[in-house]
Design a protein around this motif. Structure first.
Motif, PDB file in Angstrom:
ATOM      1  N   SER A  13     -15.993  14.345  -3.624  1.00 64.24           N
ATOM      2  CA  SER A  13     -15.836  13.797  -4.413  1.00 64.24           C
ATOM      3  C   SER A  13     -17.828  13.185  -4.976  1.00 64.24           C
ATOM      4  O   SER A  13     -17.322  14.011  -6.178  1.00 64.24           O
ATOM      5  CB  SER A  13     -15.076  13.059  -5.518  1.00 64.24           C
ATOM      6  OG  SER A  13     -14.683  11.999  -4.595  1.00 64.24           O
ATOM      7  N   ILE A  14     -17.609  12.453  -4.503  1.00 61.65           N
ATOM      8  CA  ILE A  14     -18.717  11.768  -4.640  1.00 61.65           C
ATOM      9  C   ILE A  14     -20.150  12.330  -4.603  1.00 61.65           C
ATOM     10  O   ILE A  14     -21.204  12.145  -5.876  1.00 61.65           O
ATOM     11  CB  ILE A  14     -19.395  10.889  -3.712  1.00 61.65           C
ATOM     12  CG1 ILE A  14     -18.186   9.531  -4.000  1.00 61.65           C
ATOM     13  CG2 ILE A  14     -20.977   9.700  -3.680  1.00 61.65           C
ATOM     14  CD1 ILE A  14     -17.894   8.058  -2.819  1.00 61.65           C
ATOM     15  N   PRO A  15     -20.756  13.479  -3.795  1.00 60.36           N
ATOM     16  CA  PRO A  15     -21.746  13.911  -3.700  1.00 60.36           C
ATOM     17  C   PRO A  15     -21.333  15.700  -4.926  1.00 60.36           C
ATOM     18  O   PRO A  15     -22.005  15.530  -5.405  1.00 60.36           O
ATOM     19  CB  PRO A  15     -21.583  14.969  -2.161  1.00 60.36           C
ATOM     20  CG  PRO A  15     -20.991  14.468  -1.596  1.00 60.36           C
ATOM     21  CD  PRO A  15     -20.437  13.069  -2.179  1.00 60.36           C
ATOM     22  N   GLY A  16     -20.004  16.274  -4.599  1.00 61.29           N
ATOM     23  CA  GLY A  16     -19.758  16.492  -5.592  1.00 61.29           C
ATOM     24  C   GLY A  16     -20.267  16.527  -7.046  1.00 61.29           C
ATOM     25  O   GLY A  16     -20.319  17.590  -7.647  1.00 61.29           O
ATOM     26  N   ALA A  17     -19.799  15.222  -7.423  1.00 67.46           N
ATOM     27  CA  ALA A  17     -20.667  15.094  -9.153  1.00 67.46           C
ATOM     28  C   ALA A  17     -21.693  14.797  -9.570  1.00 67.46           C
ATOM     29  O   ALA A  17     -21.630  14.940 -10.185  1.00 67.46           O
ATOM     30  CB  ALA A  17     -19.424  13.697  -9.604  1.00 67.46           C
ATOM     31  N   ILE A  18     -21.939  14.559  -9.067  1.00 70.97           N
ATOM     32  CA  ILE A  18     -23.764  14.225  -8.074  1.00 70.97           C
ATOM     33  C   ILE A  18     -24.594  15.411  -8.922  1.00 70.97           C
ATOM     34  O   ILE A  18     -25.206  15.943  -9.694  1.00 70.97           O
ATOM     35  CB  ILE A  18     -24.159  13.515  -7.628  1.00 70.97           C
ATOM     36  CG1 ILE A  18     -23.983  11.744  -7.352  1.00 70.97           C
ATOM     37  CG2 ILE A  18     -26.383  12.978  -7.133  1.00 70.97           C
ATOM     38  CD1 ILE A  18     -24.100  10.800  -6.350  1.00 70.97           C
ATOM     39  N   GLY A  19     -23.595  15.957  -7.987  1.00 69.22           N
ATOM     40  CA  GLY A  19     -24.480  18.050  -7.922  1.00 69.22           C
ATOM     41  C   GLY A  19     -24.337  18.473  -9.261  1.00 69.22           C
ATOM     42  O   GLY A  19     -25.005  19.313  -9.416  1.00 69.22           O
ATOM     43  N   TYR A  20     -22.772  17.963  -9.948  1.00 70.54           N
ATOM     44  CA  TYR A  20     -22.054  18.832 -11.164  1.00 70.54           C
ATOM     45  C   TYR A  20     -23.694  18.430 -11.797  1.00 70.54           C
ATOM     46  O   TYR A  20     -23.641  18.471 -12.791  1.00 70.54           O
ATOM     47  CB  TYR A  20     -20.847  18.591 -11.342  1.00 70.54           C
ATOM     48  CG  TYR A  20     -20.210  19.943 -11.263  1.00 70.54           C
ATOM     49  CD1 TYR A  20     -20.223  21.350 -11.954  1.00 70.54           C
ATOM     50  CD2 TYR A  20     -19.800  19.522  -9.572  1.00 70.54           C
ATOM     51  CE1 TYR A  20     -19.374  22.554 -11.173  1.00 70.54           C
ATOM     52  CE2 TYR A  20     -19.415  21.216  -8.674  1.00 70.54           C
ATOM     53  CZ  TYR A  20     -19.207  22.242  -9.898  1.00 70.54           C
ATOM     54  OH  TYR A  20     -18.572  23.419  -9.193  1.00 70.54           O
ATOM     55  N   VAL A  21     -23.637  17.054 -11.942  1.00 70.63           N
ATOM     56  CA  VAL A  21     -25.065  16.261 -13.269  1.00 70.63           C
ATOM     57  C   VAL A  21     -25.944  16.886 -12.801  1.00 70.63           C
ATOM     58  O   VAL A  21     -26.573  17.688 -13.975  1.00 70.63           O
ATOM     59  CB  VAL A  21     -24.907  14.580 -12.180  1.00 70.63           C
ATOM     60  CG1 VAL A  21     -26.347  14.348 -13.638  1.00 70.63           C
ATOM     61  CG2 VAL A  21     -23.796  14.053 -12.873  1.00 70.63           C
ATOM     62  N   TYR A  22     -26.330  16.822 -11.404  1.00 66.48           N
ATOM     63  CA  TYR A  22     -27.999  17.843 -11.249  1.00 66.48           C
ATOM     64  C   TYR A  22     -28.213  19.532 -11.782  1.00 66.48           C
ATOM     65  O   TYR A  22     -28.458  19.802 -12.915  1.00 66.48           O
ATOM     66  CB  TYR A  22     -27.922  18.371  -9.949  1.00 66.48           C
ATOM     67  CG  TYR A  22     -28.937  19.255  -9.562  1.00 66.48           C
ATOM     68  CD1 TYR A  22     -30.228  19.580  -9.763  1.00 66.48           C
ATOM     69  CD2 TYR A  22     -28.443  20.400  -8.756  1.00 66.48           C
ATOM     70  CE1 TYR A  22     -31.192  20.188  -9.414  1.00 66.48           C
ATOM     71  CE2 TYR A  22     -29.498  21.586  -9.013  1.00 66.48           C
ATOM     72  CZ  TYR A  22     -30.479  21.358  -8.934  1.00 66.48           C
ATOM     73  OH  TYR A  22     -32.098  22.154  -8.442  1.00 66.48           O
ATOM     74  N   ALA A  23     -26.173  19.875 -11.492  1.00 63.09           N
ATOM     75  CA  ALA A  23     -25.996  21.847 -12.475  1.00 63.09           C
ATOM     76  C   ALA A  23     -26.589  21.941 -13.673  1.00 63.09           C
ATOM     77  O   ALA A  23     -27.001  22.568 -14.130  1.00 63.09           O
ATOM     78  CB  ALA A  23     -24.450  22.349 -11.737  1.00 63.09           C
ATOM     79  N   GLY A  24     -25.893  20.706 -13.944  1.00 63.78           N
ATOM     80  CA  GLY A  24     -25.681  21.299 -15.364  1.00 63.78           C
ATOM     81  C   GLY A  24     -26.659  20.550 -16.591  1.00 63.78           C
ATOM     82  O   GLY A  24     -26.054  19.571 -17.407  1.00 63.78           O
ATOM     83  N   TRP A  25     -27.164  19.594 -16.217  1.00 67.64           N
ATOM     84  CA  TRP A  25     -28.481  18.546 -16.398  1.00 67.64           C
ATOM     85  C   TRP A  25     -28.774  19.850 -17.703  1.00 67.64           C
ATOM     86  O   TRP A  25     -29.197  19.088 -19.439  1.00 67.64           O
ATOM     87  CB  TRP A  25     -29.868  18.203 -16.132  1.00 67.64           C
ATOM     88  CG  TRP A  25     -30.539  17.004 -16.566  1.00 67.64           C
ATOM     89  CD1 TRP A  25     -31.767  16.854 -16.816  1.00 67.64           C
ATOM     90  CD2 TRP A  25     -30.201  15.848 -16.686  1.00 67.64           C
ATOM     91  NE1 TRP A  25     -31.789  16.171 -17.636  1.00 67.64           N
ATOM     92  CE2 TRP A  25     -30.512  14.922 -17.438  1.00 67.64           C
ATOM     93  CE3 TRP A  25     -28.245  15.415 -16.570  1.00 67.64           C
ATOM     94  CZ2 TRP A  25     -30.500  13.618 -17.982  1.00 67.64           C
ATOM     95  CZ3 TRP A  25     -28.355  13.905 -16.644  1.00 67.64           C
ATOM     96  CH2 TRP A  25     -29.410  13.587 -17.365  1.00 67.64           C
ATOM     97  N   PRO A  26     -29.492  21.221 -17.581  1.00 68.92           N
ATOM     98  CA  PRO A  26     -29.922  21.829 -18.638  1.00 68.92           C
ATOM     99  C   PRO A  26     -28.524  22.155 -19.784  1.00 68.92           C
ATOM    100  O   PRO A  26     -29.135  22.842 -20.723  1.00 68.92           O
ATOM    101  CB  PRO A  26     -30.567  23.357 -17.854  1.00 68.92           C
ATOM    102  CG  PRO A  26     -30.465  22.995 -16.238  1.00 68.92           C
ATOM    103  CD  PRO A  26     -29.487  22.102 -16.287  1.00 68.92           C
ATOM    104  N   ALA A  27     -27.789  22.167 -19.827  1.00 67.46           N
ATOM    105  CA  ALA A  27     -26.806  22.879 -20.610  1.00 67.46           C
ATOM    106  C   ALA A  27     -26.912  22.016 -21.688  1.00 67.46           C
ATOM    107  O   ALA A  27     -27.145  22.525 -23.054  1.00 67.46           O
ATOM    108  CB  ALA A  27     -25.953  22.584 -20.165  1.00 67.46           C
ATOM    109  N   ALA A  28     -27.490  20.890 -21.685  1.00 71.79           N
ATOM    110  CA  ALA A  28     -27.692  20.114 -23.268  1.00 71.79           C
ATOM    111  C   ALA A  28     -28.212  20.558 -24.000  1.00 71.79           C
ATOM    112  O   ALA A  28     -28.220  20.600 -25.394  1.00 71.79           O
ATOM    113  CB  ALA A  28     -27.721  18.493 -22.387  1.00 71.79           C
ATOM    114  N   THR A  29     -29.919  20.683 -23.626  1.00 69.06           N
ATOM    115  CA  THR A  29     -30.709  21.711 -23.771  1.00 69.06           C
ATOM    116  C   THR A  29     -30.579  22.874 -24.448  1.00 69.06           C
ATOM    117  O   THR A  29     -31.079  23.419 -25.575  1.00 69.06           O
ATOM    118  CB  THR A  29     -32.041  21.479 -23.164  1.00 69.06           C
ATOM    119  OG1 THR A  29     -32.620  20.241 -22.880  1.00 69.06           O
ATOM    120  CG2 THR A  29     -33.639  22.243 -23.534  1.00 69.06           C
TER     121      THR A  29
END
Length: 286
Positions: free
Chosen positions: A199-215
């Motif tokens: 869960s810890i590295p997975g959540a960090i990975g999804y923060v990275y993966a979804g960063w462009p979504a806000a834009t």
């Protein structure tokens, strides 16, 4: 209106998420699953109501689920560890392959189509449901877990599939350990520890993966800071986490105090229903 919702809708969503947190925490303790199999479908409906686009809805559910699983799995692991039920040997064998699998899953999450997350969820949910509902003592791959490359391959698969499904790994590791003759209580306890690794590295990975979504979706408030970081909804996590922390130790107590057969069947039926919901979603494209 907040994030496109009126006050009544916001209150209803908040109550639903708090109740879901209580249930997911309890199941995290009982089954060592991290609660993601409960969280992902509920998040999906909540984010649909909140107007999150279909293209990013499922990864947002998965990333938020993994973030919620972090404190829940730590609490569950601590409770199981105090009872001496965690197999530390398996943790030593699996931690590196699992972390590598989680990293691979996070990379896939950044570029994969939304349908892939649903397909993975359905396939695993149906497989786990069949094991939970119909399993017999004679259903085994072997007398004990394997050594060497096969064991490492299992760890990698647990990491990558758990990251794509947002469930903390408990379903996979539970299935594997019981198929190799490990006692169910030991499988549950060890799975709770594996959920921490995932869960810890997975959540960090999804923060990275979804960063462009806000834009990409500037008009969707649910994807913007401070409502979300990448594919992790901060609102969803804040509402779910407190009750999941309260109920996780209760689930651990239940797991060690009663026969789990009836709960296994009930949870298997739940997975069938949830899997079917996503099958309909795949067919209808909604």
């Amino acid at each position: 209106m907040i994030a496109g919702l009126d006050i009544k809708e916001i209150v209803e969503l908040a109550v639903l998420l708090i109740a879901t947190g209580a249930l997911s925490g309890f199941l995290a303790g009982v089954f060592g699953i991290g609660g993601g199999a409960i969280l992902v479908p509920v998040f999906y409906e909540c984010f649909r109501i909140a107007g999150v686009p279909l293209e990013v809805r499922m990864p947002l559910c998965v990333g938020t689920s993994l973030a919620v699983i972090i404190p829940t799995s730590i609490r569950s692991f601590q409770a199981h560890y105090r009872r001496g039920a965690v197999d530390m040997t398996i943790l030593r064998r699996w931690w590196l392959p699992i972390v590598i699998g989680v990293a691979a899953g996070a990379v896939i999450a950044r570029y994969a189509p939304e349908r892939l997350f649903k397909i993975v969820f359905v396939a695993v949910a149906y497989s786990a449901a069949a094991r939970l509902i119909f399993a017999r003592e004679g259903w085994r791959f072997g007398e004990d877990l394997p050594e060497g490359p096969l064991m490492r391959a299992y760890g990698f698969c647990v990491g990558i599939l758990s990251t794509l499904m947002g469930i903390g790994g408990g379903l996979f590791s539970n299935l594997l350990m019981t198929f190799y003759g490990r006692p169910i209580h030991q499988a549950v306890a060890t799975s709770s520890a594996l959920a921490v690794l995932i869960s810890i590295p997975g959540a960090i990975g999804y923060v990275y993966a979804g960063w462009p979504a806000a834009t990409t979706y500037p008009a969707v408030a649910a994807l913007q800071v401070p409502f979300a970081l990448g594919y992790v909804s901060l609102i969803g996590a804040v509402l779910v986490m407190p009750m999941s922390l309260v109920t996780a130790p209760l689930g651990v107590r239940a797991a060690h105090a009663m026969s789990k057969r009836s709960l296994e069947v009930a949870f298997g039926c739940y997975l069938l229903i949830v899997g079917s919901r996503f099958v309909l979603s795949l067919i209808s494209g909604q």
